[in-house]
Motif scaffolding. Sequence first.
Motif, mmCIF file in Angstrom:
data_model
loop_
_atom_site.group_PDB
_atom_site.id
_atom_site.type_symbol
_atom_site.label_atom_id
_atom_site.label_comp_id
_atom_site.label_asym_id
_atom_site.label_seq_id
_atom_site.Cartn_x
_atom_site.Cartn_y
_atom_site.Cartn_z
ATOM 1 N N ARG A 11 -3.241 9.852 7.945
ATOM 2 C CA ARG A 11 -3.438 8.716 7.062
ATOM 3 C C ARG A 11 -2.091 8.055 6.774
ATOM 4 N NH1 ARG A 11 -6.782 10.370 1.924
ATOM 5 N NH2 ARG A 11 -4.931 11.671 1.599
ATOM 6 N N LYS A 12 -2.112 6.753 6.667
ATOM 7 C CA LYS A 12 -0.891 6.012 6.400
ATOM 8 C C LYS A 12 -0.663 5.921 4.891
ATOM 9 C CE LYS A 12 -1.256 3.187 10.595
ATOM 10 N NZ LYS A 12 -1.365 1.810 11.124
ATOM 11 N N GLU A 13 0.448 6.474 4.440
ATOM 12 C CA GLU A 13 0.800 6.441 3.032
ATOM 13 C C GLU A 13 1.916 5.423 2.815
ATOM 14 O OE1 GLU A 13 1.760 10.239 1.471
ATOM 15 O OE2 GLU A 13 -0.137 11.168 2.062
ATOM 16 N N HIS A 14 1.766 4.647 1.766
ATOM 17 C CA HIS A 14 2.758 3.620 1.477
ATOM 18 C C HIS A 14 2.962 3.556 -0.033
ATOM 19 C CE1 HIS A 14 5.088 0.002 1.629
ATOM 20 N NE2 HIS A 14 4.172 -0.718 1.004
ATOM 21 N N MET A 15 4.196 3.749 -0.487
ATOM 22 C CA MET A 15 4.476 3.683 -1.908
ATOM 23 C C MET A 15 4.626 2.221 -2.327
ATOM 24 S SD MET A 15 7.222 5.776 -4.251
ATOM 25 C CE MET A 15 8.672 4.868 -3.691
ATOM 26 N N LEU A 16 3.818 1.811 -3.298
ATOM 27 C CA LEU A 16 3.815 0.424 -3.751
ATOM 28 C C LEU A 16 4.719 0.198 -4.963
ATOM 29 C CD1 LEU A 16 -0.015 -0.327 -3.519
ATOM 30 C CD2 LEU A 16 1.754 -0.808 -1.817
ATOM 31 N N ALA A 17 4.889 1.224 -5.783
ATOM 32 C CA ALA A 17 5.688 1.062 -7.002
ATOM 33 C C ALA A 17 6.207 2.412 -7.469
ATOM 34 C CB ALA A 17 4.862 0.410 -8.101
ATOM 35 N N GLU A 18 7.380 2.379 -8.111
ATOM 36 C CA GLU A 18 7.959 3.584 -8.707
ATOM 37 C C GLU A 18 8.678 3.170 -9.984
ATOM 38 O OE1 GLU A 18 9.932 7.013 -6.511
ATOM 39 O OE2 GLU A 18 11.678 5.945 -7.323
ATOM 40 N N VAL A 19 8.318 3.808 -11.088
ATOM 41 C CA VAL A 19 8.891 3.489 -12.396
ATOM 42 C C VAL A 19 9.260 4.793 -13.081
ATOM 43 C CG1 VAL A 19 8.445 2.480 -14.667
ATOM 44 C CG2 VAL A 19 7.503 1.392 -12.628
ATOM 45 N N ARG A 20 10.420 4.801 -13.737
ATOM 46 C CA ARG A 20 10.796 5.947 -14.556
ATOM 47 C C ARG A 20 10.913 5.478 -16.004
ATOM 48 N NH1 ARG A 20 12.508 10.948 -13.437
ATOM 49 N NH2 ARG A 20 12.789 10.449 -11.223
ATOM 50 N N ASP A 21 10.163 6.130 -16.897
ATOM 51 C CA ASP A 21 10.217 5.767 -18.304
ATOM 52 C C ASP A 21 10.649 6.968 -19.137
ATOM 53 O OD1 ASP A 21 8.012 7.444 -18.419
ATOM 54 O OD2 ASP A 21 6.553 5.853 -18.810
ATOM 55 N N ARG A 27 4.311 6.717 -10.120
ATOM 56 C CA ARG A 27 4.285 6.118 -8.784
ATOM 57 C C ARG A 27 2.884 5.611 -8.471
ATOM 58 N NH1 ARG A 27 7.495 10.969 -6.490
ATOM 59 N NH2 ARG A 27 9.619 10.181 -6.223
ATOM 60 N N VAL A 28 2.841 4.561 -7.654
ATOM 61 C CA VAL A 28 1.581 4.064 -7.100
ATOM 62 C C VAL A 28 1.658 4.159 -5.588
ATOM 63 C CG1 VAL A 28 0.012 2.101 -6.869
ATOM 64 C CG2 VAL A 28 1.216 2.481 -9.036
ATOM 65 N N TRP A 29 0.696 4.859 -4.997
ATOM 66 C CA TRP A 29 0.634 5.027 -3.549
ATOM 67 C C TRP A 29 -0.608 4.351 -2.996
ATOM 68 C CZ3 TRP A 29 4.326 7.440 -0.577
ATOM 69 C CH2 TRP A 29 5.286 8.206 -1.261
ATOM 70 N N GLU A 30 -0.504 3.833 -1.797
ATOM 71 C CA GLU A 30 -1.661 3.314 -1.077
ATOM 72 C C GLU A 30 -1.892 4.186 0.146
ATOM 73 O OE1 GLU A 30 -3.152 -1.048 -0.428
ATOM 74 O OE2 GLU A 30 -1.572 -0.617 1.033
ATOM 75 N N VAL A 31 -3.126 4.667 0.284
ATOM 76 C CA VAL A 31 -3.518 5.492 1.424
ATOM 77 C C VAL A 31 -4.835 4.936 1.953
ATOM 78 C CG1 VAL A 31 -4.015 7.807 2.277
ATOM 79 C CG2 VAL A 31 -2.429 7.500 0.349
ATOM 80 N N ASP A 33 -7.818 2.904 2.273
ATOM 81 C CA ASP A 33 -8.531 1.998 1.371
ATOM 82 C C ASP A 33 -8.408 2.388 -0.098
ATOM 83 O OD1 ASP A 33 -9.463 0.477 3.521
ATOM 84 O OD2 ASP A 33 -11.194 1.796 3.798
ATOM 85 N N TYR A 34 -7.519 3.320 -0.407
ATOM 86 C CA TYR A 34 -7.408 3.829 -1.767
ATOM 87 C C TYR A 34 -5.982 3.682 -2.291
ATOM 88 C CZ TYR A 34 -11.983 5.917 -1.008
ATOM 89 O OH TYR A 34 -13.318 6.100 -0.743
ATOM 90 N N ARG A 35 -5.882 3.573 -3.603
ATOM 91 C CA ARG A 35 -4.589 3.598 -4.266
ATOM 92 C C ARG A 35 -4.599 4.684 -5.332
ATOM 93 N NH1 ARG A 35 -2.756 -2.815 -4.821
ATOM 94 N NH2 ARG A 35 -2.599 -3.170 -2.555
ATOM 95 N N PHE A 36 -3.465 5.358 -5.463
ATOM 96 C CA PHE A 36 -3.366 6.497 -6.360
ATOM 97 C C PHE A 36 -2.251 6.276 -7.372
ATOM 98 C CE2 PHE A 36 -5.117 7.897 -2.360
ATOM 99 C CZ PHE A 36 -6.177 8.714 -2.731
ATOM 100 N N LEU A 37 -2.549 6.553 -8.619
ATOM 101 C CA LEU A 37 -1.549 6.531 -9.677
ATOM 102 C C LEU A 37 -1.111 7.969 -9.925
ATOM 103 C CD1 LEU A 37 -0.206 4.623 -11.867
ATOM 104 C CD2 LEU A 37 -1.985 5.468 -13.416
ATOM 105 N N GLU A 38 0.193 8.212 -9.791
ATOM 106 C CA GLU A 38 0.716 9.573 -9.931
ATOM 107 C C GLU A 38 1.741 9.634 -11.054
ATOM 108 O OE1 GLU A 38 0.445 11.056 -5.257
ATOM 109 O OE2 GLU A 38 2.394 10.787 -6.231
ATOM 110 N N PHE A 39 1.693 10.731 -11.817
ATOM 111 C CA PHE A 39 2.702 11.028 -12.817
ATOM 112 C C PHE A 39 3.542 12.191 -12.304
ATOM 113 C CE2 PHE A 39 -0.029 9.560 -16.684
ATOM 114 C CZ PHE A 39 0.062 8.264 -16.244
#
Length: 257
Positions: A11-21, A27-31, A33-39
């Motif tokens: 599967r093709k994984e692509h990181m769309l966003a990365e934020v540190r607070d 992080r937001v990943w696209e795989v 047809d899906y997108r994943f929000l990760e902490f």
Amino acid sequence: MDDSPPDTSPRKEHMLAEVRDDFGLIRVWEVDDYRFLEFGEAIEQSCTFTADPAWLEYDYTRAMLIGALCHPAPETALFMGLGAGTLTQACLKFLPLDDVECIELRPDVPRLAMEYMGLADDPRLYIRVGDARELLPSAEPADLIFVDLYTDQGPGPAHLAWAFFEACQQRLNPDGWLVINQWGDDAGKPLGAALLRGLYHRHYWELPVKEGNVILLVPASLDQHLDLQGLAARAEALAPRLGYRLDALIGAIRSAT
């Protein structure tokens, strides 16, 4: 008949966003047809099907929707913990809601949900940023209250706080329902089972799901009971619009143990 070999390409994984607070990494990943929000480091919090952001991919979110269907005609809802907003979007799409409030701890989460996860700018939705334990007293009473407060370390402190869960139930309108996404232990019991049994006098229902969570369905009062027949009928009527059935999950509902 298609005799071609199955697609075994990675599967093709692509990181769309990365934020540190102040609380860590998001992080937001696209795989595909899906997108994943990760902490944190690869701790998946939410999954969005990009073609339909109101699609509920996981059983625990579908089980929380079942909690919403316990109420025959909810008009107001309060979500504590937004994530990607898939459950919020599903409730806005499929329930007769007029007013929805969401409390989210991390300021970047609503922004990322709207920018990458398909969360719509719905005029019925009002998002406040802050600690749910502090903001709950100023929230409007609601027909439905959802508690889903997780970090990359697991359940937030509120998931074991007697006063917080008591305040949640007290914030319900008459005939309202509190829906809690609670971790399950190895025996399939919810985190803090003894606390919950004492607080709610064993007057609630549990719905274990395959991800290991136990969804709690808590009525506003001891006089209120779960109408399983009505719940099943509402789920049956909604199934064509949802694109999936909820029968098996409803069949797993049990009284508090």
